[in-house]
Each structure stands twice: as structure tokens, then as C-alpha cells.
Design a protein around this motif. Structure first.
Motif, short mmCIF file in Angstrom:
data_model
loop_
_atom_site.label_atom_id
_atom_site.label_comp_id
_atom_site.label_asym_id
_atom_site.label_seq_id
_atom_site.Cartn_x
_atom_site.Cartn_y
_atom_site.Cartn_z
N TYR A 150 0.84 -1.21 0.00
CA TYR A 150 0.00 0.00 0.00
C TYR A 150 0.86 1.25 0.00
CZ TYR A 150 0.58 0.76 5.09
OH TYR A 150 1.10 1.00 6.34
N TYR A 151 2.06 1.20 0.65
CA TYR A 151 2.85 2.41 0.75
C TYR A 151 3.48 2.79 -0.59
CZ TYR A 151 5.72 6.06 2.78
OH TYR A 151 6.27 7.29 3.06
N LYS A 152 3.85 1.80 -1.39
CA LYS A 152 4.38 2.11 -2.73
C LYS A 152 3.33 2.81 -3.57
CE LYS A 152 7.91 -1.48 -3.39
NZ LYS A 152 8.22 -2.73 -4.12
N ARG A 153 2.08 2.42 -3.40
CA ARG A 153 1.00 3.10 -4.15
C ARG A 153 0.76 4.51 -3.60
NH1 ARG A 153 -3.71 -0.27 -3.08
NH2 ARG A 153 -2.45 -1.70 -1.85
N MET A 154 0.90 4.67 -2.29
CA MET A 154 0.66 5.97 -1.67
C MET A 154 1.68 7.01 -2.10
SD MET A 154 0.58 6.85 2.41
CE MET A 154 0.85 8.55 2.95
N ILE A 155 2.96 6.62 -2.13
CA ILE A 155 4.01 7.62 -2.37
C ILE A 155 4.06 8.11 -3.81
CG2 ILE A 155 5.44 6.93 -0.42
CD1 ILE A 155 7.16 5.27 -2.25
N THR A 156 3.29 7.50 -4.70
CA THR A 156 3.28 8.00 -6.09
C THR A 156 2.67 9.40 -6.18
OG1 THR A 156 1.19 6.88 -6.55
CG2 THR A 156 3.20 5.71 -7.14
N THR A 157 1.73 9.72 -5.25
CA THR A 157 1.10 11.05 -5.30
C THR A 157 1.14 11.81 -3.97
OG1 THR A 157 -1.10 10.11 -4.84
CG2 THR A 157 -0.49 10.39 -7.16
N ALA A 158 1.49 11.17 -2.86
CA ALA A 158 1.50 11.87 -1.57
C ALA A 158 2.63 12.89 -1.53
CB ALA A 158 1.67 10.86 -0.44
N SER A 159 2.37 14.06 -0.95
CA SER A 159 3.41 15.08 -0.82
C SER A 159 4.49 14.60 0.14
CB SER A 159 2.80 16.39 -0.29
OG SER A 159 2.44 16.24 1.08
N PRO A 160 5.72 15.14 0.02
CA PRO A 160 6.78 14.74 0.96
C PRO A 160 6.38 14.95 2.42
CG PRO A 160 7.71 15.97 -0.89
CD PRO A 160 6.23 16.06 -1.03
N GLY A 161 5.68 16.05 2.70
CA GLY A 161 5.26 16.33 4.08
C GLY A 161 4.28 15.28 4.58
#
Length: 345
Positions: A140-151
Motif C-alpha cells: 500500500y505504501y508504494k501506491r501511496m508515495i506516487t502522489t503523496a506530498s513529501p510532508g
């Protein structure tokens, strides 16, 4: 002298209560309840993801159907796109899975799980663990970091780390039979709730990129804390019956009974008043938001709306889910009366 002929009144020990009356939190919360149109799709996809490899069977699988995590996600992130809602639902479902695991763990078990989860988050492409929880985390985290802001990514990982630190402390307290004081309990419960990473998901779900200094502003922090307190303390009220039947004391009601010297119903009312005050605090803070300019203000308003969605969504979901009241949730919502379960031996 003999006391024959003198009648002494019989003193009967006080009987344990057989029911409690819940506070009316639903009426006190006037926020609009909304549900995502993607609910059914993500519910189906997440269950397929969770049940992959036949890791949950029988009663455990039935419990996840009755949990209705997809409804909670759909009410808490109603404006998310389908793929983002799916990540949120995967995370919430997995968080309940972790919560169930941690209920049966000692502090060594929670630390081992924490190591796998946090390494999977900090190094999603390099770290490899055969543990199922690690694979789920990376997925799930690999999918999240594609669009989540760095913050948002940073806040998600940091607050999830706090979650594991606090459930480890909870496991130590449980093993020692410790009932913490109210102040210590509140501080710990804000992390054991798992709400803080869910707040980072509000940023992700709505494509927000809010500067760190804005997210760290005292009013934004206070809004997040008020929402966390409502979700968490109301959950303590709703889950009390199941937890008392298992002898679990990591709940605000026994903490309040112990500290304030209250009986059960008075403690339920006490926590209910605190829940209502947390909603009132949220409303007051929301009315006093500062301005950072039109663009940031729009994102902040969306974020705060997301916190409000969590408050109202979690309240209504608690009676739809079978986690706390079995099949009787809607009746309990209408009457607010809960028949207490016998203590398991």
C-alpha cells in the motif's frame, strides 16, 4: 449475652450492573455525513487484497466482513479518487488487523511487528521481509508515495512510529495489570488510536501539499487533537462492553472509575461529556482559523473538512459495524442501551 430474638437486617452485596446507557453523541455532532460513491468497489478490492493467500479463514474472515471498514473509509475520505480511496481502505483494514494482533501480543511481539512495518515504510524498495505484514505494508505504501506530498509521507511514517511505541507501552501496562492515571492515558491513547497516520492520509486522499509550518500551527494541531480525542474516547465508550468481557483495562472508562471513584454509568457519562467537549473545541478552533493566503487556505479548509468527516463518519460507522454491538448496532443507536456481556473466564 445471647442475641437470640434480635433480628439483624441482611446486607446484600451490590450487584454488578447489567447494562449501560450511552451518551447521545450522534445528535451532538451536527457535521454532514457523506459517503464516497467508490465504496463498493474499494470494499471488494480491499477484501480480495486482505484475504490473498488464505491468511484469514473462518471466524476471522467473518469478523472482517462484519467490520465494514469500507464504509468507514468511504465516510472519512468521501472526496478521494477511487485509487486513493483504495489505499486508504487498505490501510484502515490493515490497521484493524494490527490492532487485533496487538491485543494478543506482549511487548516483544509488538516490537518485532514494528521493526518489520517501519523498515518496510522507510525502505519500501530495498527492505525485504517474508512476513505477511511487511508485504502488505510495502504494497500500500508504494501506491501511496506516487502522489503523496513529501510532508504527508513524513507525517505518515513519524506518526505510525508513535503508534508502535505506544502499543508497546500498552502491552507492558497490560502485562503488569497497570491502570494508568487519566492524563497519562489520554497522552498514550492519542497514539494507540492510530488516528494520526489517518490524518496524514487526509492530505494524500485530497492531493494536498500543505507547508510544514502550517501543519505545525497550534490551531491546526489543536483541531487534529480534538478530532483524535472524539474518535478515540467515543471508541472507548462503544468498545467498552467487548473489552470488559475480556478483562481489558486499556479503556478510558475503567481509568475514570479508578481515578474519580465513579460507578460504571457515571464514568460512561463522564467520558461522554468529554467527547461532547472535544466536538465543541473542534467547532471553536475551526471558527478561529488564521489565514495563510487564498491557495493555502483552500487546502487547509479541505484538510479540516477531512477531520470533520472523520468525526461524524466514525460516530455513525460505530453502529453500522458489527465490531462493538454485533448485529444490534442500529437498535443500540436508537435506544442507546447496551446489555453488558458476561466476563469470559
Amino acid at each position: 449475652m445471647s442475641e437470640r430474638g434480635v433480628t439483624h437486617p441482611l446486607t446484600t452485596p451490590p450487584t454488578a450492573p447489567t447494562k449501560i446507557v450511552l451518551p447521545d453523541l450522534v445528535s451532538h455532532c451536527t457535521f454532514t455525513k457523506r459517503v464516497s460513491r467508490h465504496r463498493k468497489q474499494v470494499t471488494t478490492e480491499t477484501k480480495r487484497w486482505l484475504f490473498e493467500g488464505g491468511n484469514l479463514t473462518g471466524k476471522k474472515r467473518d469478523a472482517f466482513h462484519g467490520l465494514k471498514a469500507g464504509l468507514l473509509t468511504a465516510m472519512c475520505y468521501p472526496d478521494a479518487g477511487c485509487s486513493q480511496l483504495r489505499v486508504c481502505n487498505d490501510f484502515l483494514t490493515y490497521l484493524f488487523h494490527l490492532d487485533n494482533l496487538s491485543d494478543d501480543m506482549d511487548n516483544r511481539g509488538t516490537r518485532a511487528t514494528a521493526d518489520v512495518v517501519l523498515n518496510s515504510l522507510y525502505h519500501p524498495n530495498a527492505y525485504r521481509s517474508p512476513a505477511r505484514v511487511g508485504k502488505m505494508t510495502r504494497d500500500y505504501y508504494k501506491r501511496m508515495i506516487t502522489t503523496a506530498s513529501p510532508g504527508a509521507q513524513q507525517r505518515f511514517i513519524e506518526t505510525f512510529d508513535f503508534f508502535f511505541q505506544s502499543v508497546t507501552q500498552q502491552a507492558i501496562d497490560r502485562a503488569a495489570g497497570v491502570i494508568p492515571d487519566l492524563e497519562s492515558y489520554i497522552a498514550l491513547r492519542r497514539d494507540t488510536s492510530g488516528c494520526k497516520p489517518c490524518w496524514a492520509l487526509i492530505e494524500y486522499a485530497n492531493n494536498l501539499d500543505i507547508p510544514d509550518e502550517v501543519m505545525e500551527h497550534p490551531i491546526i494541531q489543536s483541531l487534529g487533537e480534538a478530532a483524535n480525542d472524539l474518535v478515540t474516547w467515543s471508541n472507548d465508550i462503544f468498545s467498552y462492553n467487548v473489552e470488559q468481557s475480556k478483562g481489558d483495562t486499556h479503556n478510558m472508562i475503567p481509568v475514570v472509575m479508578h481515578e474519580e471513584g465513579l460507578d460504571l454509568q457515571a464514568a460512561v457519562d463522564f467520558v461522554g461529556t468529554m467527547c461532547k467537549q472535544s466536538i465543541d473545541r473542534f467547532v471553536d478552533d475551526r471558527a478561529n482559523l488564521p489565514s495563510w493566503g487564498p491557495e493555502i487556505d483552500r487546502d487547509v479548509a479541505t484538510y479540516v473538512d477531512g477531520l470533520a468527516d472523520w468525526i461524524v463518519g466514525s460516530l455513525h460507522w460505530s453502529f453500522e459495524s458489527e465490531r462493538y454491538f454485533g448485529k444490534a448496532g442500529r437498535d443500540v443507536k436508537a435506544t442507546r442501551v447496551v446489555d453488558l456481556l458476561p466476563r469470559r473466564v
